[in-house]
Motif scaffolding. Structure first.
Motif, PDB file in Angstrom:
ATOM      1  N   ALA A 291       0.828  -1.209   0.000  1.00  0.00           N
ATOM      2  CA  ALA A 291       0.000   0.000   0.000  1.00  0.00           C
ATOM      3  C   ALA A 291       0.860   1.256   0.000  1.00  0.00           C
ATOM      4  O   ALA A 291       1.950   1.272   0.580  1.00  0.00           O
ATOM      5  N   VAL A 292       0.353   2.293  -0.641  1.00  0.00           N
ATOM      6  CA  VAL A 292       1.048   3.575  -0.678  1.00  0.00           C
ATOM      7  C   VAL A 292       1.342   4.059   0.738  1.00  0.00           C
ATOM      8  O   VAL A 292       2.439   4.557   1.024  1.00  0.00           O
ATOM      9  N   SER A 293       0.394   3.899   1.638  1.00  0.00           N
ATOM     10  CA  SER A 293       0.603   4.343   3.026  1.00  0.00           C
ATOM     11  C   SER A 293       1.776   3.605   3.672  1.00  0.00           C
ATOM     12  O   SER A 293       2.545   4.199   4.439  1.00  0.00           O
ATOM     13  N   ALA A 294       1.936   2.317   3.368  1.00  0.00           N
ATOM     14  CA  ALA A 294       3.068   1.557   3.909  1.00  0.00           C
ATOM     15  C   ALA A 294       4.377   2.065   3.312  1.00  0.00           C
ATOM     16  O   ALA A 294       5.395   2.165   4.016  1.00  0.00           O
ATOM     17  N   LEU A 295       4.378   2.393   2.024  1.00  0.00           N
ATOM     18  CA  LEU A 295       5.585   2.930   1.395  1.00  0.00           C
ATOM     19  C   LEU A 295       5.972   4.264   2.029  1.00  0.00           C
ATOM     20  O   LEU A 295       7.149   4.519   2.282  1.00  0.00           O
ATOM     21  N   HIS A 296       4.981   5.104   2.309  1.00  0.00           N
ATOM     22  CA  HIS A 296       5.257   6.375   2.985  1.00  0.00           C
ATOM     23  C   HIS A 296       5.835   6.118   4.374  1.00  0.00           C
ATOM     24  O   HIS A 296       6.768   6.802   4.809  1.00  0.00           O
ATOM     25  N   PHE A 297       5.278   5.117   5.073  1.00  0.00           N
ATOM     26  CA  PHE A 297       5.798   4.754   6.390  1.00  0.00           C
ATOM     27  C   PHE A 297       7.250   4.291   6.276  1.00  0.00           C
ATOM     28  O   PHE A 297       8.099   4.713   7.064  1.00  0.00           O
ATOM     29  N   TYR A 298       7.537   3.410   5.314  1.00  0.00           N
ATOM     30  CA  TYR A 298       8.915   2.933   5.120  1.00  0.00           C
ATOM     31  C   TYR A 298       9.858   4.101   4.854  1.00  0.00           C
ATOM     32  O   TYR A 298      10.987   4.124   5.340  1.00  0.00           O
ATOM     33  N   GLU A 299       9.385   5.071   4.107  1.00  0.00           N
ATOM     34  CA  GLU A 299      10.214   6.237   3.815  1.00  0.00           C
ATOM     35  C   GLU A 299      10.453   7.060   5.087  1.00  0.00           C
ATOM     36  O   GLU A 299      11.587   7.469   5.358  1.00  0.00           O
ATOM     37  N   ARG A 300       9.412   7.272   5.874  1.00  0.00           N
ATOM     38  CA  ARG A 300       9.581   8.023   7.129  1.00  0.00           C
ATOM     39  C   ARG A 300      10.549   7.320   8.074  1.00  0.00           C
ATOM     40  O   ARG A 300      11.284   7.965   8.815  1.00  0.00           O
ATOM     41  N   GLU A 301      10.539   5.997   8.052  1.00  0.00           N
ATOM     42  CA  GLU A 301      11.410   5.212   8.925  1.00  0.00           C
ATOM     43  C   GLU A 301      12.827   5.068   8.362  1.00  0.00           C
ATOM     44  O   GLU A 301      13.685   4.456   9.000  1.00  0.00           O
ATOM     45  N   GLY A 302      13.058   5.591   7.178  1.00  0.00           N
ATOM     46  CA  GLY A 302      14.395   5.536   6.590  1.00  0.00           C
ATOM     47  C   GLY A 302      14.740   4.205   5.937  1.00  0.00           C
ATOM     48  O   GLY A 302      15.906   3.912   5.690  1.00  0.00           O
ATOM     49  N   LEU A 303      13.725   3.392   5.653  1.00  0.00           N
ATOM     50  CA  LEU A 303      13.961   2.094   5.025  1.00  0.00           C
ATOM     51  C   LEU A 303      14.118   2.221   3.511  1.00  0.00           C
ATOM     52  O   LEU A 303      14.819   1.421   2.891  1.00  0.00           O
ATOM     53  N   ILE A 304      13.418   3.168   2.931  1.00  0.00           N
ATOM     54  CA  ILE A 304      13.547   3.470   1.504  1.00  0.00           C
ATOM     55  C   ILE A 304      13.645   4.982   1.374  1.00  0.00           C
ATOM     56  O   ILE A 304      13.321   5.720   2.319  1.00  0.00           O
ATOM     57  N   ASP A 305      14.093   5.441   0.220  1.00  0.00           N
ATOM     58  CA  ASP A 305      14.136   6.882   0.018  1.00  0.00           C
ATOM     59  C   ASP A 305      13.685   7.211  -1.395  1.00  0.00           C
ATOM     60  O   ASP A 305      13.682   6.359  -2.280  1.00  0.00           O
ATOM     61  N   ALA A 306      13.278   8.456  -1.533  1.00  0.00           N
ATOM     62  CA  ALA A 306      12.790   8.947  -2.819  1.00  0.00           C
ATOM     63  C   ALA A 306      13.344  10.344  -3.033  1.00  0.00           C
ATOM     64  O   ALA A 306      13.665  11.053  -2.083  1.00  0.00           O
ATOM     65  N   ARG A 307      13.454  10.701  -4.269  1.00  0.00           N
ATOM     66  CA  ARG A 307      13.776  12.096  -4.568  1.00  0.00           C
ATOM     67  C   ARG A 307      12.444  12.788  -4.856  1.00  0.00           C
ATOM     68  O   ARG A 307      11.442  12.141  -5.158  1.00  0.00           O
TER      69      ARG A 307
END
Length: 152
Positions: A24-40
């Motif tokens: 889910a998009v919300s999980a991806l946003h969570f992963y990004e907030r937690e520093g597990l993935i990153d985006a430009r």
């Protein structure tokens, strides 16, 4: 329905990453907030993920499924190389780091299963002898009374 990215697309939108990974998009946003993935961010402030983020998301999901804490996943992902797609050797190194922990967890679960089978069959209902509820009569060492209720 999200449009599939071209096979040679270097980056994915959050919707494309969600569709491709099944997360889910919300999980991806969570992963990004937690520093597990990153985006430009684009000039329009939209997220763009490198294609290798798909592999990172897959690793996160698999590790979560077997009970690896997010902090450990974060530490492992931090050891992956920057600026290049991780190789099979990189992924193998990460998974080997968790092998001992997973083997110990499997062993504990097998012991629990075996004790549970014995407990159901014996019908002892004895806190003094029960290997599952009171291994080695741990509660008896702390004196008389409802010790087990105090732990809840």
């Amino acid at each position: 329905m999200t449009e599939r990215p071209a096979w040679n697309s270097r980056e994915l939108t959050v919707g494309e990453l969600s569709a491709r990974s099944g997360v889910a998009v919300s999980a991806l946003h969570f992963y990004e907030r937690e520093g597990l993935i990153d985006a430009r961010r684009t000039s329009g402030n939209q997220r763009r993920y490198r294609r290798d983020t798909l592999r990172r998301v897959a690793l996160i999901r698999i590790a979560q499924r077997v009970g690896i804490p997010l902090a450990d996943i974060h530490d492992a992902l931090a050891r992956l190389p920057e600026g290049r797609t991780p190789t099979a050797r990189d992924w193998t190194r990460l998974s080997e780091g968790w092998r001992d922990e997973l083997d110990q967890r499997i062993h504990r679960l097998q012991q629990l299963r075996d004790d549970f089978n014995g407990c159901i069959g014996c019908g002892c209902l004895s806190l003094e002898r029960c290997a599952l509820a009171n291994p080695h009569d741990e509660y008896g060492r702390h004196g008389d009374g409802p010790r087990r209720l105090l732990e809840s």
